[in-house]
Design a protein around this motif. Structure first.
Motif, PDB file in Angstrom:
ATOM      1  N   GLY A  23      33.583  -5.640  49.695  1.00 30.09           N
ATOM      2  CA  GLY A  23      33.521  -5.526  48.241  1.00 30.09           C
ATOM      3  C   GLY A  23      32.149  -5.927  47.712  1.00 30.09           C
ATOM      4  O   GLY A  23      31.591  -5.261  46.834  1.00 30.09           O
ATOM      5  N   LEU A  24      31.592  -6.974  48.263  1.00 31.20           N
ATOM      6  CA  LEU A  24      30.246  -7.391  47.858  1.00 31.20           C
ATOM      7  C   LEU A  24      29.250  -6.267  48.129  1.00 31.20           C
ATOM      8  O   LEU A  24      28.364  -5.983  47.306  1.00 31.20           O
ATOM      9  CB  LEU A  24      29.829  -8.648  48.620  1.00 31.20           C
ATOM     10  N   SER A  26      29.964  -3.187  48.207  1.00 32.95           N
ATOM     11  CA  SER A  26      30.324  -1.956  47.494  1.00 32.95           C
ATOM     12  C   SER A  26      29.532  -1.769  46.201  1.00 32.95           C
ATOM     13  O   SER A  26      29.602  -0.711  45.585  1.00 32.95           O
ATOM     14  CB  SER A  26      31.820  -1.931  47.187  1.00 32.95           C
ATOM     15  N   PHE A  27      28.765  -2.794  45.809  1.00 29.95           N
ATOM     16  CA  PHE A  27      27.916  -2.621  44.633  1.00 29.95           C
ATOM     17  C   PHE A  27      26.648  -1.862  44.990  1.00 29.95           C
ATOM     18  O   PHE A  27      25.837  -1.568  44.122  1.00 29.95           O
ATOM     19  CB  PHE A  27      27.595  -3.970  43.991  1.00 29.95           C
ATOM     20  N   MET A  93      32.995   2.863  51.693  1.00 30.23           N
ATOM     21  CA  MET A  93      33.319   3.024  50.272  1.00 30.23           C
ATOM     22  C   MET A  93      34.732   3.596  50.109  1.00 30.23           C
ATOM     23  O   MET A  93      35.529   3.106  49.302  1.00 30.23           O
ATOM     24  CB  MET A  93      32.306   3.961  49.593  1.00 30.23           C
TER      25      MET A  93
ATOM     26  N   TRP B 119      37.752  -7.818  40.172  1.00 32.42           N
ATOM     27  CA  TRP B 119      36.308  -8.011  40.299  1.00 32.42           C
ATOM     28  C   TRP B 119      35.677  -6.710  40.814  1.00 32.42           C
ATOM     29  O   TRP B 119      34.549  -6.381  40.485  1.00 32.42           O
ATOM     30  CB  TRP B 119      36.068  -9.167  41.267  1.00 32.42           C
ATOM     31  N   LEU B 120      36.465  -5.974  41.599  1.00 31.29           N
ATOM     32  CA  LEU B 120      36.022  -4.676  42.111  1.00 31.29           C
ATOM     33  C   LEU B 120      36.474  -3.543  41.195  1.00 31.29           C
ATOM     34  O   LEU B 120      36.779  -2.437  41.657  1.00 31.29           O
ATOM     35  CB  LEU B 120      36.571  -4.478  43.523  1.00 31.29           C
ATOM     36  N   HIS B 122      35.019  -1.519  39.426  1.00 25.98           N
ATOM     37  CA  HIS B 122      34.289  -0.247  39.488  1.00 25.98           C
ATOM     38  C   HIS B 122      34.900   0.714  40.500  1.00 25.98           C
ATOM     39  O   HIS B 122      34.549   1.891  40.524  1.00 25.98           O
ATOM     40  CB  HIS B 122      32.811  -0.491  39.797  1.00 25.98           C
TER      41      HIS B 122
END
Lengths: 212, 212
Positions: A23-24, A26-27, A93, B119-120, B122
């Motif tokens: 998740g980190l 995924s930005f 993703m 938090w995810l 998006h």
DNA sequence: TTGCCCATGTAATTTGTTACATGATTTA
DNA sequence: TAAATCATGTAACAAATTACATGGGCAA
């Protein structure tokens, strides 16, 4: 079939911590293990415990093996030791999006040490209970303030709206923790003041006036 | 010096879970591993995760080795399989009291899966976020009600005042979790409604009227 | 009389932490 | 130039879960 990556890719799902690390990523940024640890310390920390360095490193290996992340070594300009940076793959993703959308919503895990202590109130003096609560109160307020500060410093782009929203949630959560500790201090005071006056079962601790 | 029991007795302290199990025993009853698991499920559960059977069994072994608990086999009347029951020792009482009084107050550990998902944000559609929150809300309300029910059914003797008090804390805690989820549903709705109208930074999501 | 749940554990595995190792860079 | 810190990992260990084993009682 005996392919390890395939085993991970389909079938068995990863533990929540892996998804947190993915998740980190995924930005979209390319990050080293060190970067991820630091970032997780000031983001996940508020609502999810921040994994140790070593665990982040092993999660990254697992993610790479699963094909969800790729890595490369980067040579540092100024001669610093080379480091390995990770980037999420398209499969990663897809997988993390799928997880976020479809995984069952399971209950939060809470290990509340201070409450465990108070549950054992029969082993404590009132003064010690108060001390535990006061310290917890201070911790909660510190966290709350940090959440506020981080939200103020947060990036304003649309992609960051949700992290910002969870910081707002954290602000309220820790405010509540602080207030719950205060309420319990009141309850203990009420219990103490009502003690000695023959343990009448009728003296149910309802909602007596704030102070005696 | 090389005595294992002594090693545990002085020096290195036990993990919190051991203290939790010893805490269950500190109410004085003689209990089997099974009993402890069941009891922990409806007490510790609210503020401390309930350990698995197998962990309770191994904690009991550790506690006995440390001299903090003693056990004996009891033969069942009706021919049921024999079972081993545990009772806290004097040293155990001293140790757990000491722990409750003197151990540092460390912060609660929280692993909030639902918040990790948000938090995810998006990666999610608004509808999916709402679903996560609604389910969490239902969980919180269920826990709150259980805490209320357990507090009503709780024993009224003085020794049980503190367990009852923590149930009251739990009632409030889960009420707060429920309300926090509701607030976040509002925030998400506000974010959605304000979207598309040029991401003006001035449109800070303060505390707008409940509904659009 | 078979299947299921209560009850009691042990074994294998996974998850996560702490301690250690290494080297370069900055700061005192 | 010594000490602290950044950065990157590995190895050893501890904590905790899941899967498995076992046997009795009870319901279908």
């Amino acid at each position: 079939m005996t392919n390890e990556a395939a085993d991970e890719t389909n079938g068995r799902t990863l533990p929540a911590t892996s998804w947190a690390v993915l998740g980190l990523l995924s930005f979209g940024e390319e990050l080293s293990g060190y970067d991820l640890k630091k970032w997780s310390d000031w983001s996940l920390r508020f609502f999810y415990w921040s994994p140790s360095f070593s665990q982040i490193y092993s999660e990254l290996k697992r993610l790479e093996k699963a094909g969800y992340a790729s890595s490369r070594m980067v040579a540092q300009e100024t001669g610093t030791r080379d480091k390995r940076v990770y980037r999420i793959t398209d499969e990663g993703m897809t997988a993390v999006r799928r997880w976020a959308r479809e995984a069952p919503v399971d209950p939060p895990v809470l290990k509340h040490g201070p409450m465990l202590r108070l549950w054992l109130g029969h082993l404590l003096e009132p003064e010690q209970m108060r001390e535990v609560l006061v310290q917890h109160q201070e911790f909660a307020e510190k966290m709350r303030r940090r959440a506020v500060a981080d939200a103020d410093g947060a990036r304003k782009e649309a992609a960051w709206a949700y992290p910002t929203l969870t910081l707002k949630w954290a602000e309220r959560y820790y405010a509540s923790e602080r207030d719950l500790a205060a309420a319990m201090l009141d309850d203990i005071a009420a219990l103490e003041s009502g003690r000695g006056a023959a343990g009448s079962p009728g003296a149910a601790p309802g909602k007596p006036g704030k102070r005696p």
